[in-house]
Design a protein around this motif. Structure first.
Motif, mmCIF file in Angstrom:
data_model
loop_
_atom_site.group_PDB
_atom_site.id
_atom_site.type_symbol
_atom_site.label_atom_id
_atom_site.label_comp_id
_atom_site.label_asym_id
_atom_site.label_seq_id
_atom_site.Cartn_x
_atom_site.Cartn_y
_atom_site.Cartn_z
ATOM 1 N N GLN A 14 34.096 -27.791 6.225
ATOM 2 C CA GLN A 14 34.034 -28.217 7.486
ATOM 3 C C GLN A 14 35.189 -28.302 8.286
ATOM 4 O O GLN A 14 36.087 -29.113 7.934
ATOM 5 C CB GLN A 14 33.451 -29.536 7.517
ATOM 6 C CG GLN A 14 32.814 -30.106 8.630
ATOM 7 C CD GLN A 14 31.698 -28.857 9.232
ATOM 8 O OE1 GLN A 14 30.812 -28.477 8.497
ATOM 9 N NE2 GLN A 14 31.485 -28.684 10.536
ATOM 10 N N CYS A 20 31.759 -33.311 13.394
ATOM 11 C CA CYS A 20 30.623 -33.537 12.540
ATOM 12 C C CYS A 20 30.427 -34.739 12.110
ATOM 13 O O CYS A 20 28.896 -35.419 12.455
ATOM 14 C CB CYS A 20 30.957 -32.495 11.079
ATOM 15 S SG CYS A 20 29.565 -32.559 10.133
ATOM 16 N N SER A 170 21.244 -35.224 9.235
ATOM 17 C CA SER A 170 20.848 -34.175 9.929
ATOM 18 C C SER A 170 21.999 -33.778 10.948
ATOM 19 O O SER A 170 21.659 -32.584 11.674
ATOM 20 C CB SER A 170 19.492 -34.343 10.853
ATOM 21 O OG SER A 170 19.726 -35.259 11.558
ATOM 22 N N HIS A 172 24.857 -33.013 10.375
ATOM 23 C CA HIS A 172 25.640 -32.223 9.509
ATOM 24 C C HIS A 172 25.085 -30.801 9.527
ATOM 25 O O HIS A 172 23.662 -30.612 8.939
ATOM 26 C CB HIS A 172 26.087 -32.642 8.104
ATOM 27 C CG HIS A 172 27.119 -31.859 7.593
ATOM 28 N ND1 HIS A 172 26.980 -30.709 6.932
ATOM 29 C CD2 HIS A 172 28.330 -32.616 6.946
ATOM 30 C CE1 HIS A 172 28.315 -30.444 6.453
ATOM 31 N NE2 HIS A 172 29.040 -31.512 6.460
ATOM 32 N N PRO A 173 25.588 -29.705 10.022
ATOM 33 C CA PRO A 173 25.121 -28.258 10.014
ATOM 34 C C PRO A 173 24.780 -27.843 8.562
ATOM 35 O O PRO A 173 23.917 -26.943 8.636
ATOM 36 C CB PRO A 173 26.108 -27.615 10.513
ATOM 37 C CG PRO A 173 27.680 -28.181 10.416
ATOM 38 C CD PRO A 173 27.316 -29.544 10.207
ATOM 39 N N HIS A 176 20.092 -29.526 4.830
ATOM 40 C CA HIS A 176 18.925 -28.765 4.972
ATOM 41 C C HIS A 176 17.831 -29.661 3.899
ATOM 42 O O HIS A 176 17.995 -29.349 2.901
ATOM 43 C CB HIS A 176 18.874 -27.244 4.612
ATOM 44 C CG HIS A 176 19.631 -26.560 5.513
ATOM 45 N ND1 HIS A 176 19.532 -26.332 6.969
ATOM 46 C CD2 HIS A 176 21.199 -26.054 5.262
ATOM 47 C CE1 HIS A 176 20.699 -25.755 7.416
ATOM 48 N NE2 HIS A 176 21.423 -25.564 6.524
ATOM 49 N N ARG A 634 14.741 -32.702 10.977
ATOM 50 C CA ARG A 634 14.569 -31.081 11.376
ATOM 51 C C ARG A 634 13.594 -30.756 9.875
ATOM 52 O O ARG A 634 13.880 -29.760 9.405
ATOM 53 C CB ARG A 634 16.071 -30.376 11.086
ATOM 54 C CG ARG A 634 16.922 -30.757 12.028
ATOM 55 C CD ARG A 634 17.985 -29.678 12.269
ATOM 56 N NE ARG A 634 18.559 -29.320 10.962
ATOM 57 C CZ ARG A 634 19.690 -29.753 10.557
ATOM 58 N NH1 ARG A 634 20.509 -30.653 11.386
ATOM 59 N NH2 ARG A 634 20.274 -29.299 9.519
#
Length: 641
Positions: A14, A20, A170, A172-173, A176, A634
């Motif tokens: 990152q 972030c 969520s 944080h890119p 998942h 997400r």
């Protein structure tokens, strides 16, 4: 009371960690509306984020993330250390000075002076925190003894995430989420996700009374995680032998201290008052300490069968509190339904979440801190299931199991309409049927306990890919040498108290930036109560016998002596009435790749036709469906394991 979040990316992928962690921290705004802060170490790939609800030391000296005076430790912390004044004195006697008056600084300096184990065991309070030791390059994740404050953690794509909520991750890119079907099955049956599971694969809850010690693994691309338990509920080998009067005096003294230390605050403090034994005793003790009328808050219902607001008002009048109440109407339900998924982060289906949200919203208008009666039932024997177990276990276990099972199936065939006609609550028939089906060969008391908590039979298939019968998700306890009441109480303390009841109150109160403190959850009071003979808790069908005797000194028995109702809503009738369109819409769109849809829709039809009250199971399903559609993290329905 605050919210915390963070990540540790050993590979340092990152580039702009500040942006972030700021995005992650922003998702905690409801838990800390009074301020925010971040800390980022690019060389480590480690980031801390914090949202603050100012309760103690309202100045900037209480700001987090906080660095110790030596510069060695960095802390983000959620909670309250109620004995922080005493700990501060001990530390000052060792030559340690302080910049401010916050308990955060006390916790940080205690850690440096005493180390992890002694610090955790010295603290009286509710807390969850992340602490970084720069010298040893170690991250500590710590949760309080009873699991009052939430703390999640997990490793995904070789990034360690930790925080008060899953939703914060969520931001944080590279996070998942993948749905955990075992956790989903538990929600449908229990109404909540049991620890240490979370609703997502690879994400966990730090368990109550433990801390994690996390370092970089020797090969440098992962993490070495070690768990240490610093507290467990005591296993009592011998009960206290003093007279009842002596034990009553000690219980009252301990409770007085538990309430008194929870009044420590730089902002206004009030209390929830349901009119029941536990909250009434909390308020009575608060009012005996306070020089001004205590602000009290309650919620009532239009349905008289569920409305305890008049009892709360009568007790408030007797004690002289400044009382406020709100009536829960269907319009309130319509307003709250869309926010349930956001407020509770994971699927959560204790229907008393709705009145808890309402009373929290009411209280937040006047105070920032409320005391509650949570924990009184678990410590002093208040639940009706304790009585059911005692009454049914002896007489029925002598009947052959095959015969008991046939009797149970016969009871399950009785329609709700017939129960109403003869004046018997259908849920009591259901409870009796479940107790009769408890298999003595696997430990009848444990089976009875589980049957009373789950919303459907273990052999019923609910979630695709999950085996039946349903396996109890908590570790098997050693109950040898303790009686039935203690078995039930200990099971509650390790399961539904931290994962259901405390989750309900924490998420509902923090949705409105309100801190809730529970005197009954003082571990010193718990350890005392654990050593009491069962006869001082339940005798001749009377629950919470000791608490009622203490309360009678402050409130006339005529104001408190009535059947226990609990903090419930008329869910069964609402699902057949005003909630029917909303529920029908959600249940018509069940994903067949996730649910055993045909069975659940059959339950819906039986409920609508009045053949059976399936409101508990249906509410669980509805909360899962609503959570999936809201997609707070997400969530992608295709990512199912």
């Amino acid at each position: 009371m605050c919210g915390l979040t963070g990540f540790w990316d050993i590979q340092q992928r990152q580039g702009n960690g500040v942006e972030c962690i700021q995005a992650m921290t922003a998702l905690l705004a409801n838990r800390g509306p009074d301020g925010s802060g971040v800390w980022w170490d690019r060389s480590l790939g480690l980031a801390f984020g914090h949202r603050r609800l100012k309760i103690l030391d309202l100045s900037e000296t209480g700001h987090q993330p906080m660095v110790s005076a030596s510069g060695r430790f960095v802390l983000i912390y959620n909670g309250e250390i109620y004995n922080s004044p005493d700990l501060r004195k001990r530390l000052m006697q060792q030559g340690i000075s302080f910049r401010g008056t916050s308990d955060t600084e006390v916790l940080l300096e205690a850690w440096e002076a005493w180390g992890p184990l002694e610090t955790c065991q010295s603290c009286v309070g509710m807390f969850a925190f992340a602490l970084w030791d720069r010298k040893t390059r170690t991250l500590f994740l710590v949760r309080d003894r009873l699991g009052v404050k939430p703390l999640y953690w997990g490793i995904q794509d070789e990034i360690l995430f930790f925080g008060s909520t899953l939703r914060s991750f969520s931001g944080h890119p590279l996070w998942h989420p993948v749905l955990d079907q075992r956790a989903l099955d538990c929600v449908l049956r229990l109404g909540y996700v049991p620890s240490p599971l979370s609703i997502f694969e690879d994400m966990h809850k730090v368990e109550q009374g433990t801390f994690l010690r996390i370092q970089e693994a020797p090969y440098g691309r992962s993490y070495d995680v070690q768990k240490q338990v610093y507290w467990k509920p005591p296993l009592v080998e011998a009960f206290r032998q003093e007279s009842e009067s002596v034990l009553l005096q000690e219980a009252e003294s301990l409770f007085y201290d538990a309430v008194s230390c929870r009044l420590l605050s730089d902002v206004p403090v009030g209390a929830y008052l349901s009119g029941g034994i536990d909250s009434s005793l909390v308020v009575a003790m608060m009012q005996s300490i306070s020089k001004t009328p205590v602000k009290t808050f309650s919620v009532g219902f239009e349905d008289v069968a569920y409305n305890e607001a008049p009892y709360a008002a009568a007790i408030a009048k007797h004690l002289g509190t400044d009382h406020h109440d709100v009536t829960c109407t269907f319009r309130d339900i319509e307003t709250l339904l869309p926010m349930l998924s956001l407020a509770y982060d994971e699927p959560f289906a204790d229907s008393s979440q709705i009145p808890t949200l309402l009373v929290s919203r009411l209280a937040q208008e006047q105070v920032k801190v409320c005391l509650s009666g949570d924990g009184g039932d678990e410590l002093f024997g208040g639940y009706t299931r304790y009585l059911w177990g005692q009454r049914v276990l002896g007489p029925w276990q002598s009947i052959p199991f095959v015969l008991r099972r046939w009797m149970a199936y016969g009871l399950e065939c009785i329609p709700d309409s017939f129960c109403k006609a003869i004046g018997i609550a259908s849920h009591k028939i259901t409870k009796l049927a479940r107790i009769l089906k408890a298999d003595a060969s696997s430990g009848i008391s444990e089976e009875i306990y589980r049957e009373l908590l789950v919303h459907c039979r273990p052999e019923v298939w609910l979630v695709q890919g999950q085996p039946t019968p349903f396996l109890w998700p908590y570790p098997k306890e050693n109950f040898q040498g303790i009686d039935l009441l203690q078995r039930f109480q200990r099971s509650d303390l390790l399961s539904c108290l931290p994962d259901d009841f405390l989750v309900k109150v924490d998420r509902a109160s923090m949705a409105y930036g309100l801190e809730v403190r529970s005197p009954f959850l003082d571990h010193r009071l718990l350890e005392f109560a654990w050593g009491l003979p069962s006869a001082l808790k339940i005798r001749q069908g009377q629950t919470k016998r000791m608490l009622k005797k203490i309360l009678s000194k402050y409130v006339p028995v005529s104001l408190t002596e009535r059947p226990k109702k609990g903090f419930s809503i008329p869910l069964g009738s609402w699902l057949r009435g005003p909630l029917l369109p909303w529920a029908s819409d959600l249940l018509s769109d069940l994903n067949p790749d996730l649910f055993h849809a045909s069975f659940l829709q059959c339950c819906w039809q039986e409920h609508q036709n009045g053949l059976r009250d399936h409101s508990g199971l249906l509410w669980n399903v509805l909360m899962v469906q609503a959570w999936i559609k809201a997609a707070p993290c997400r969530y992608d329905p295709s990512t199912v394991t």
